[in-house]
Enzyme design. Structure first.
Site, short mmCIF file in Angstrom:
data_model
loop_
_atom_site.label_atom_id
_atom_site.label_comp_id
_atom_site.label_asym_id
_atom_site.label_seq_id
_atom_site.Cartn_x
_atom_site.Cartn_y
_atom_site.Cartn_z
N HIS A 1 0.86 -1.19 0.00
CA HIS A 1 0.00 0.00 0.00
C HIS A 1 0.89 1.23 0.00
O HIS A 1 1.95 1.25 0.63
CB HIS A 1 -0.89 0.01 1.25
CG HIS A 1 -2.07 0.91 1.13
ND1 HIS A 1 -1.98 2.26 1.32
CD2 HIS A 1 -3.35 0.64 0.80
CE1 HIS A 1 -3.17 2.79 1.13
NE2 HIS A 1 -4.03 1.84 0.81
N ASP B 1 -7.95 -5.34 -0.05
CA ASP B 1 -8.46 -6.23 -1.11
C ASP B 1 -8.08 -7.69 -0.91
O ASP B 1 -8.56 -8.54 -1.66
CB ASP B 1 -7.91 -5.74 -2.46
CG ASP B 1 -8.44 -4.36 -2.79
OD1 ASP B 1 -7.62 -3.43 -2.91
OD2 ASP B 1 -9.67 -4.22 -2.85
C1 SDX Z 1 -6.33 -0.01 -2.84
O1 SDX Z 1 -4.48 4.53 -1.98
C2 SDX Z 1 -5.45 3.91 -1.35
O2 SDX Z 1 -5.86 4.29 -0.32
C3 SDX Z 1 -5.99 2.69 -2.10
C4 SDX Z 1 -6.98 1.84 -1.31
C5 SDX Z 1 -8.24 2.63 -1.02
O3 SDX Z 1 -8.90 2.32 -0.03
O4 SDX Z 1 -8.60 3.48 -1.87
O5 SDX Z 1 -6.40 1.44 -0.07
C6 SDX Z 1 -7.43 0.59 -2.08
O6 SDX Z 1 -6.22 0.32 -4.00
C7 SDX Z 1 -5.36 -0.95 -2.16
C8 SDX Z 1 -4.18 -1.39 -3.08
C9 SDX Z 1 -4.71 -2.50 -3.99
N1 SDX Z 1 -3.67 -2.86 -5.00
C10 SDX Z 1 -3.01 -4.03 -4.90
O7 SDX Z 1 -3.15 -4.86 -3.99
C11 SDX Z 1 -2.06 -4.31 -6.07
C12 SDX Z 1 -0.76 -4.91 -5.54
N2 SDX Z 1 -0.05 -3.84 -4.81
C13 SDX Z 1 0.99 -3.13 -5.49
O8 SDX Z 1 0.74 -2.94 -6.87
C14 SDX Z 1 1.50 -1.91 -4.72
O9 SDX Z 1 1.73 -2.31 -3.44
C15 SDX Z 1 0.66 -0.64 -4.70
C16 SDX Z 1 0.33 -0.17 -6.07
C17 SDX Z 1 -0.58 -0.85 -3.92
C18 SDX Z 1 1.51 0.42 -4.01
O10 SDX Z 1 2.62 0.60 -4.79
P1 SDX Z 1 3.66 1.78 -4.47
O11 SDX Z 1 3.32 2.53 -3.24
O12 SDX Z 1 3.83 2.57 -5.73
O13 SDX Z 1 4.93 1.00 -4.08
P2 SDX Z 1 6.06 0.64 -5.08
O14 SDX Z 1 5.46 0.14 -6.34
O15 SDX Z 1 7.01 1.80 -5.11
O16 SDX Z 1 6.72 -0.62 -4.35
C19 SDX Z 1 7.78 -0.44 -3.44
C20 SDX Z 1 8.54 -1.76 -3.52
C21 SDX Z 1 8.93 -2.14 -4.96
O17 SDX Z 1 10.07 -3.00 -4.88
P3 SDX Z 1 11.56 -2.33 -5.14
O18 SDX Z 1 11.45 -1.57 -6.45
O19 SDX Z 1 11.78 -1.41 -3.95
O20 SDX Z 1 12.48 -3.50 -5.17
O21 SDX Z 1 7.67 -2.84 -3.08
C22 SDX Z 1 7.45 -3.74 -4.15
C23 SDX Z 1 7.78 -2.99 -5.43
O22 SDX Z 1 8.18 -3.92 -6.46
N3 SDX Z 1 6.04 -4.11 -4.10
C24 SDX Z 1 5.58 -5.35 -4.31
C25 SDX Z 1 4.19 -5.25 -4.14
N4 SDX Z 1 3.86 -4.00 -3.84
C26 SDX Z 1 5.00 -3.28 -3.84
N5 SDX Z 1 6.21 -6.51 -4.65
C27 SDX Z 1 5.43 -7.59 -4.79
N6 SDX Z 1 4.09 -7.60 -4.61
C28 SDX Z 1 3.44 -6.45 -4.30
N7 SDX Z 1 2.11 -6.45 -4.16
#
Ligand code: SDX
Length: 420
Positions: A299, A356
Site C-alpha cells: 500500500h 483487497d
Molecule cells: C487499494 O491509496 C489507497 O488508499 C488505495 C486503497 C483505497 O482504499 O482506496 O487502499 C485501495 O487500491 C489498495 C491497493 C490494492 N492494490 C493491490 O493490492 C495491487 C498490488 N499492490 C501493489 O501494486 C502496490 O503495493 C501498490 C500499487 C498498492 C503500491 O505501490 P507503491 O506505493 O507505488 O509502491 P512501489 O510500487 O514503489 O513498491 C515499493 C517496492 C517495490 O520494490 P523495489 O522496487 O523497492 O524492489 O515494493 C514492491 C515494489 O516492487 N512491491 C511489491 C508489491 N507492492 C510493492 N512486490 C510484490 N508484490 C506487491 N504487491
C-alpha cells in the site's frame, strides 16, 4: 507559524509550514515557482498534499484509519453503512430525525428512468461491469442536468448506484430485473435486486446483510487515493456530479487500485490450480524481472497492517462458518500471508495485506461473481467520493492543473518530408 528554508543556487527561500490537527506537517509551496522559478517534482504524488481535508485521517505507520474522527473499528462494529454515508458527507453522525429523513431520500430515489433500461440492451454480452457502471452514472447527467439540484443529485446517486449495479448483473446472467423495494433497508434492497427472482420468495440472509454492511463501511473513504484524487481533479473543472463520479469509477477499475480485489481471487485461483504451490508465487513476486505482484499486498500509505484487512480477515472466517461453507482460497490466502510476512523481501518493504486481500473471499461466500467485486467497492466508496467533491465545492477549490518538467527536444526547424 514556522517556516522551512530552501536554498537553491545560493539563494534562500522561506516557505510557510502548515500543521494538521493530528500533527502532520506540510511545507506550503504555493508560491515556490513565483519566488524561485523552480517547481517541485513528485511523480505519483507520494509526498505531495493536494488539499486540506476534514473527512478521513490515516496514519499509515501506525495502521490508523478514522472517518471524521471516529475509529474505523468502532464504525465497522457499531454503525450502519447509511449512518456512515451521512457522517462522511455531512460531517457528523445523524440524530434519529436526520437519519430518518436521509433514509427516506435514499429510498425514494432508487428507481432509474425507464428509458435507461434500454441502455443495457446496447452493451455486448460479457461487458465489463465497471465500464457499464461508469457509462450509466455518466448518463444520469442527461436526466438530471441542473446543478441547482445537486443536493438532490447526491441522494439520487447514492440511491441509484446499487440499482444500476444490480440491473447490470441481472442483464449479464439473463435473469429478469428486480425493481427496488421501498419496504427494505439499503443493503437488503441491494441483495434482493441482485439475487431474488420473480418466481420464488427471496429470504435475505442476516449473515450476508451484516457482512456486506460492514464491507461497504470499510470501503467508504480513504482520503486522497487514486480514484478520490481523480474525483477532485475532474470536479475542480466544474464538471457535474455524475460525470465527476463516473471518472472516479474509471480510476477505481484499475487492477492496482479497486480492481485488485478481483485480481486477488484470480491469483488465489491460479495458485490453487497450480497445486497450491504458493511458495512459487512468493518467489515470482520477489523477482524484479517478473511483472507478477502479490495482489492484495502492499500500500502506498499503510506501512503496517491495513486495519480494514484485519477486520475483513476476521469476518471471512465468521461468514464462512455462519453460512456453513468452506473456501480453499481462504486457506491459501492465509498461508500466503503467513509466508510473506515472515519473508525478508516483504518485511523490508513493509508490505502487508491490504483491504483487497480478503474481501473477495466474503463476496464469493455471498454468491457474488468475481466480475462484480470492484462494483461493490464503488458502491462502498461512493459516499467518500461525494464527500470530497462536496468539501472541495464548499471551499474555494481551484482548478487542478499540475506542472511538469519538460525533457523533450529543444527547438528544431521543420524538415520537408522529402528531406527526412
Ligand atoms: C487499494 O491509496 C489507497 O488508499 C488505495 C486503497 C483505497 O482504499 O482506496 O487502499 C485501495 O487500491 C489498495 C491497493 C490494492 N492494490 C493491490 O493490492 C495491487 C498490488 N499492490 C501493489 O501494486 C502496490 O503495493 C501498490 C500499487 C498498492 C503500491 O505501490 P507503491 O506505493 O507505488 O509502491 P512501489 O510500487 O514503489 O513498491 C515499493 C517496492 C517495490 O520494490 P523495489 O522496487 O523497492 O524492489 O515494493 C514492491 C515494489 O516492487 N512491491 C511489491 C508489491 N507492492 C510493492 N512486490 C510484490 N508484490 C506487491 N504487491
Amino acid at each position: 507559524m514556522s517556516t522551512a528554508t530552501l536554498e537553491l543556487e545560493s539563494k534562500r527561500y522561506s516557505l510557510p509550514v502548515v500543521q494538521g490537527t493530528e500533527g502532520e506537517v506540510g511545507i506550503d509551496i504555493t508560491r515556490l515557482r513565483k519566488q524561485s522559478g523552480a517547481i517541485s517534482m513528485d511523480p505519483g504524488f507520494g509526498n505531495t498534499g493536494s488539499c486540506t481535508s476534514s473527512i478521513t485521517f490515516i496514519d499509515g505507520e501506525a495502521g490508523i484509519l478514522r472517518y471524521r474522527g471516529y475509529a474505523i473499528e468502532e464504525l465497522a462494529e457499531k454503525a450502519s453503512f447509511v449512518e456512515v454515508m451521512y457522517l462522511l458527507i455531512y460531517g457528523s453522525l445523524p440524530v434519529r430525525a436526520e437519519l430518518d429523513v436521509f433514509t427516506q431520500h435514499l429510498t425514494k430515489h432508487t428507481l432509474l428512468h425507464e428509458d435507461m433500461k434500454k441502455f443495457y440492451e446496447g452493451f455486448p454480452p460479457g461487458a465489463q461491469p465497471m465500464a457499464v457502471l461508469s457509462s450509466m452514472v455518466s448518463s444520469l447527467s442527461t436526466y438530471y442536468p441542473d446543478p441547482e439540484q445537486d443536493e438532490y443529485n447526491i441522494f439520487r446517486l447514492l440511491a441509484k448506484l446499487k440499482t444500476i449495479a444490480a440491473l447490470s448483473y441481472k442483464k449479464s446472467i439473463g435473469q429478469p430485473y428486480m425493481y427496488p423495494r421501498n419496504d427494505l433497508d439499503f443493503v437488503s434492497d441491494f441483495l434482493q435486486m441482485m439475487f431474488a427472482v420473480p418466481s420464488e420468495p427471496y429470504v435475505i440472509s442476516s449473515v450476508a446483510h451484516q457482512a456486506l454492511d460492514m464491507l461497504l463501511i470499510l470501503h467508504a473513504d480513504h482520503e486522497q487515493n487514486c480514484s478520490t484524487s481523480t474525483v477532485r481533479m475532474v470536479g475542480s473543472s466544474g464538471a457535474d456530479l455524475f460525470s465527476t463520479i463516473s471518472s472516479g469509477i474509471c480510476a477505481l477499475s484499475g487492477p492496482l487500485h479497486g480492481g485488485a480485489n478481483t485480481a486477488v481471487v484470480d491469483m488465489l485461483g491460479a495458485i490453487a490450480a497450480d497445486g497450491a504451490d504458493y511458495s512459487k508465487y512468493i518467489r515470482k513476486a520477489k523477482d524484479r524481472n517478473d511483472p507478477f505482484r502479490l495482489m492484495g499486498f502492499g500500500h502506498r500509505v499503510y506501512k503496517n497492517y491495513d486495519p480494514r484487512a484485519k477486520l475483513i480477515k476476521n469476518a471471512a472466517d465468521r461468514v464462512l462458518e455462519q453460512l456453513g461453507r468452506t473456501d480453499p482460497l481462504l486457506d491459501i490466502a492465509k498461508d500466503l500471508e503467513r509466508v510473506a510476512l515472515e519473508d525478508e523481501y516483504f518485511i523490508e518493504r513493509r508490505l502487508f495485506p491490504n483491504l483487497d486481500f480478503y474481501s473477495g473471499i466474503i463476496y464469493r461466500a455471498m454468491g457474488l461473481p468475481t466480475t462484480m467485486f470492484t462494483v461493490l467497492f464503488a458502491i462502498g466508496r461512493l459516499p467518500g467520493w461525494i464527500a470530497h467533491w462536496k468539501e472541495m465545492h464548499d471551499g474555494k477549490g481551484r482548478l487542478h492543473r499540475p506542472r511538469q518538467l519538460y525533457v523533450g527536444s529543444n527547438l528544431r526547424p521543420y524538415v520537408p518530408i522529402g528531406d527526412r
